[in-house]
Motif scaffolding. Structure first.
Motif, PDB file in Angstrom:
ATOM      1  N   ASN A 149       0.169   5.043  -1.642  1.00  0.00           N
ATOM      2  CA  ASN A 149      -0.674   5.916  -2.450  1.00  0.00           C
ATOM      3  C   ASN A 149       0.128   6.771  -3.429  1.00  0.00           C
ATOM      4  OD1 ASN A 149      -3.133   5.007  -1.545  1.00  0.00           O
ATOM      5  ND2 ASN A 149      -3.350   6.556   0.029  1.00  0.00           N
TER       6      ASN A 149
ATOM      7  N   LEU B 144       0.783   4.473  -6.295  1.00  0.00           N
ATOM      8  CA  LEU B 144      -0.486   4.242  -6.979  1.00  0.00           C
ATOM      9  C   LEU B 144      -0.867   5.448  -7.827  1.00  0.00           C
ATOM     10  CD1 LEU B 144      -3.044   2.591  -7.511  1.00  0.00           C
ATOM     11  CD2 LEU B 144      -3.993   3.522  -5.394  1.00  0.00           C
ATOM     12  N   GLY B 145      -0.686   6.639  -7.276  1.00  0.00           N
ATOM     13  CA  GLY B 145      -0.984   7.855  -8.034  1.00  0.00           C
ATOM     14  C   GLY B 145      -0.141   7.964  -9.291  1.00  0.00           C
TER      15      GLY B 145
ATOM     16  N   ASP C 296      -5.429  10.067  -2.044  1.00  0.00           N
ATOM     17  CA  ASP C 296      -5.802   9.536  -0.735  1.00  0.00           C
ATOM     18  C   ASP C 296      -6.877   8.472  -0.941  1.00  0.00           C
ATOM     19  OD1 ASP C 296      -5.922   9.154   1.967  1.00  0.00           O
ATOM     20  OD2 ASP C 296      -7.250  10.844   2.331  1.00  0.00           O
ATOM     21  N   ILE C 297      -6.477   7.312  -1.393  1.00  0.00           N
ATOM     22  CA  ILE C 297      -7.400   6.210  -1.637  1.00  0.00           C
ATOM     23  C   ILE C 297      -7.208   5.197  -0.522  1.00  0.00           C
ATOM     24  CG2 ILE C 297      -8.013   4.324  -3.173  1.00  0.00           C
ATOM     25  CD1 ILE C 297      -7.009   5.997  -5.491  1.00  0.00           C
ATOM     26  N   GLU C 298      -8.291   4.862   0.150  1.00  0.00           N
ATOM     27  CA  GLU C 298      -8.249   3.884   1.236  1.00  0.00           C
ATOM     28  C   GLU C 298      -9.197   2.740   0.906  1.00  0.00           C
ATOM     29  OE1 GLU C 298      -6.324   3.815   3.977  1.00  0.00           O
ATOM     30  OE2 GLU C 298      -5.336   5.626   3.269  1.00  0.00           O
TER      31      GLU C 298
ATOM     32  N   TYR D  72      -7.446  -4.429  -3.039  1.00  0.00           N
ATOM     33  CA  TYR D  72      -6.576  -4.529  -1.877  1.00  0.00           C
ATOM     34  C   TYR D  72      -6.763  -5.914  -1.267  1.00  0.00           C
ATOM     35  CZ  TYR D  72      -5.918   0.525  -1.965  1.00  0.00           C
ATOM     36  OH  TYR D  72      -5.581   1.804  -2.325  1.00  0.00           O
TER      37      TYR D  72
ATOM     38  N   LYS E 155       0.850  -1.192   0.000  1.00  0.00           N
ATOM     39  CA  LYS E 155       0.000   0.000   0.000  1.00  0.00           C
ATOM     40  C   LYS E 155       0.886   1.242   0.000  1.00  0.00           C
ATOM     41  CE  LYS E 155      -3.773   2.233   2.417  1.00  0.00           C
ATOM     42  NZ  LYS E 155      -3.138   3.497   2.588  1.00  0.00           N
TER      43      LYS E 155
END
Length: 129
Positions: A9, A12-13, A110-112, A32, A7
């Motif tokens: 971000n 990922l971005g 900000d992906i959760e 995830y 994980k």
């Protein structure tokens, strides 16, 4: 293609930003999962046994009997899904400009993932006294 990483971000971005610039317009699915699925499954089984015993003791007490030895344990051995997906058109939403500052903004995503909701079933048959 499948890309797997911890994980992160910022990473990922950057990946999503790079994909948004791709001329072939790829479909994207973000999932995830957990690193140690066996530990989660074992904890789930332990909790299922403890919960089953607690409920059986309450039922036995209310019935005026005592639990004896375990006579049988049934377990489904089914596959437990330990993944959480995020769906959406991330690439359509991302700004498709040549602005170099946007790449930095994309790394601040900000992906959760949603909380995992898993369950399993164990049936225990006790002797009653």
């Amino acid at each position: 293609m499948k890309i797997m990483f911890d994980k992160d971000n910022a990473l990922l971005g950057k990946v999503l930003y790079g994909l948004s610039k791709c001329k072939s317009k790829p479909e994207v699915n973000i999932s995830y999962t957990v690193k140690d699925a066996n530990a989660i499954k074992n904890t789930l089984l332990k909790n299922a046994i403890l919960d089953s015993k607690e409920k059986a003791e309450v039922l036995a007490e209310a019935s005026g009997v005592t639990l004896g030895e375990i006579m049988k344990i049934d377990y489904s051995w089914g596959e437990i899904n330990l993944s959480s997906s995020i769906h959406g058109s991330f690439l359509d939403v991302m700004k498709l400009s040549d602005d170099e500052d946007y790449e930095d903004e994309a790394s601040d995503m900000d992906i959760e993932p949603e909380d995992f909701h898993i369950s399993d079933t164990v049936t225990i048959i006790w002797e009653i006294k």
